[in-house]
Design an enzyme around this catalytic site. Structure first.
Site, short mmCIF file in Angstrom:
data_model
loop_
_atom_site.label_atom_id
_atom_site.label_comp_id
_atom_site.label_asym_id
_atom_site.label_seq_id
_atom_site.Cartn_x
_atom_site.Cartn_y
_atom_site.Cartn_z
N LYS A 44 -24.29 23.45 4.80
CA LYS A 44 -25.12 22.26 4.92
C LYS A 44 -24.94 21.34 5.79
O LYS A 44 -23.54 20.95 5.65
CB LYS A 44 -25.67 21.87 3.53
CG LYS A 44 -26.87 21.05 3.59
CD LYS A 44 -27.27 20.79 2.10
CE LYS A 44 -28.37 19.91 1.98
NZ LYS A 44 -28.84 19.55 0.61
N SER A 94 -33.60 20.27 -0.72
CA SER A 94 -33.30 19.81 0.52
C SER A 94 -32.59 20.88 1.50
O SER A 94 -32.61 20.71 2.55
CB SER A 94 -32.54 18.47 0.30
OG SER A 94 -31.44 18.58 -0.15
N SER A 137 -31.81 21.04 -5.29
CA SER A 137 -31.67 21.22 -3.76
C SER A 137 -30.83 22.65 -3.44
O SER A 137 -31.22 23.09 -2.23
CB SER A 137 -31.13 20.31 -2.89
OG SER A 137 -31.97 19.26 -2.62
#
Ligand code: GLN
Length: 483
Positions: A77, A152, A176
């Site tokens: 990420k 997210s 997330s």
């Protein structure tokens, strides 16, 4: 080559010389290019991934034994630092910024010969539930491109879902990793708070943040967890490593499981999700597991407590982005230093991040601190006490991961409160530091996948993984996308 379904299988093929790391990296690079429109990646490290693959193929030829993650293709990420590579948190404010060190989690992957293929799109500073708050634009859910992938860590989830890498890293502050895994039909685990060092993870809310893993199989997640976890001199909250041998103990084990009445009968929960979980509970009982219902009257307080505490921490963590020390700066017609900060921060941060900084500043301000911040801390304490009592009696808590399946783009963007409320089932694990996982068991009649969330006692990832594997083997009705 075709993608291997687990790391173990991949290693078998490498040792049998029926596959190479170079072919594997090329395969993923082609897939990434083919699926570019999903917008899962913010950067691709093609050249160096191929270089590393070549080195690994040569090592094998020389007879060197395979390290744990030899040639495993991993995406991270874009909130996790990797020295010499850009890290942006999907924000304009970090435009042009390059990591000056490597996160401990990534370093441990590299030390076991993993190949990092790129960084993944996400909500700005990991704030969001749909990946719609990214400066790079939306990520599409590969199961239905009109739907969000969740957030997210949406890009990391889609990278695994669409077969663009073998496993990926996300971060989970309030769901997330688990929620995008749920929306995309893959495994997503958030370990115990502190299990994986946060050194090199861009902070959103430090007492909640935890790096997590996306994978197709529970075994792959367990292996990555084993490699990344453990104490770290750069993060004093990182805990010692635990026991990881997954083995087959789960096969005959009878679990003591509990669910919260208020969670399964919550008005916001999709009817079909509820029915599927209730049917699973019946099956578990008929096979000799204990499954009991428990009252949980604190459920409606968890989202408010989470948003008070995380925004408070975020308002402090994000104060460092002032236009001087990192990335982007806006010098247009500034009168003085204060004006410069204002310009930079109001044009560098997106709307949601600004909303949270203001909310956090408000709940921490002298006149409101006791009414909001202290109250939320009290809720957190009550949850911790309740949790202790639960795990004195049970092995695991089960609950939905999300009240519904993946939203349509734009469905909740005008109503931040509605968006926040959808975090009702995931924030509990972060408020209490418990490990949690979303296991991709089900398929909705609207064609979208959804998972079951499991939580176990702090540091008991072993039970979490074993129970998940048991459920994957016996109760999985959702089939992964065929890549
Ligand atoms: N949806 C939650 C939020 O917006 C979760 C974020 C996260 O876990 N990083 O805060």
């Amino acid at each position: 080559m075709a993608s291997s379904s687990t790391i173990q299988e991949y290693h078998k093929k490498l040792t049998a010389n029926s596959n190479t790391c170079v072919d594997t990296v090329n395969y993923y690079l082609t897939k990434i290019e083919e699926k570019k429109h999903l917008n899962a990646f913010t950067a691709i490290f093609a050249k160096e991934a191929l270089q590393k693959a070549m080195e690994l193929d040569a090592k094998r030829k020389d007879g060197e034994p395979l390290k744990k993650l030899h040639g495993v293709v991993i995406a991270i990420k874009d909130v996790i630092c990797y020295k010499g590579h850009k890290v942006t948190a999907a924000s304009k404010i970090l435009e042009g910024f390059t990591s000056v060190y490597t996160a401990t989690a990534v370093q441990r992957l590299l030390d076991e010969d993993a190949i990092i293929i790129g960084s993944c799109n996400c909500d700005e500073f990991a704030m969001g539930s749909t990946n719609e708050n990214s400066v790079y634009g939306n990520v599409l859910n590969a199961a239905d491109e009109t739907k969000v992938p969740g957030g997210s860590s949406g890009g990391s989830a889609v990278a695994v879902q669409a077969g663009l890498c073998m496993v990926s890293l996300g971060s989970d502050t309030g769901g997330s990793v688990r929620q995008p895994a749920d929306f995309c039909g893959i495994v997503g685990i958030k370990p115990t708070y502190g299990r994986i060092s946060r050194y090199g993870l861009i902070a959103y809310a430090s007492s909640f943040d935890q790096i997590g893993i996306f994978s197709n199989s529970v075994y792959d997640a367990a292996l990555l967890l084993e490699v990344m976890s453990g104490a770290d001199e750069f993060d004093s909250t990182a805990i010692e490593n635990g026991q990881w041998a997954m083995g087959n103990e789960h096969v005959d084990k009878k679990y003591k499981i509990v669910y919260f009445k208020e969670a399964l009968h919550h008005p916001s929960l999709d009817k079909e999700i509820k029915e599927n979980i209730l049917a699973l509970i019946d099956k578990l009982k008929s096979e000799g597991h204990t499954v009991r219902a428990m009252d949980f009257d604190l459920l409606d307080y968890v989202v408010p407590a989470y948003y008070v505490l995380t925004t408070a921490e975020a308002s402090s963590n994000l104060s460092r982005y002032d236009g001087v020390r990192f990335g982007y700066r806006n010098k247009d017609s500034v009168k003085d230093l204060t004006d410069f900060y204002k310009h930079t921060r109001s044009t560098g941060f997106g709307k949601e991040v600004q909303r949270r900084i203001m909310l956090g500043t408000f709940v921490l301000s002298a006149g409101y601190y006791d009414a909001y911040f202290s109250k939320a801390q009290q809720v957190r304490r009550l949850l911790a006490d309740k949790t202790k009592a639960i795990f004195a009696e049970y092995d695991a808590v089960i609950l939905p991961t999300s009240p519904g399946t993946a939203f349509t783009f734009g469905e909740k963007t005008d109503d931040p409160i509605a968006m926040y409320l959808a975090d009702i089932y995931t924030v509990f694990a972060n408020l209490t530091g418990l490990p949690g996982i979303s296991v991709p068991l089900f398929k909705h009649s609207n064609t979208m996948p959804f998972g079951l969330q499991i939580m176990t006692a702090k540091t008991d990832e072993l039970t979490l993984l074993q129970l998940s594997e048991h459920l994957m083997q016996h109760y999985k009705t959702y089939q992964h996308l065929n890549n």
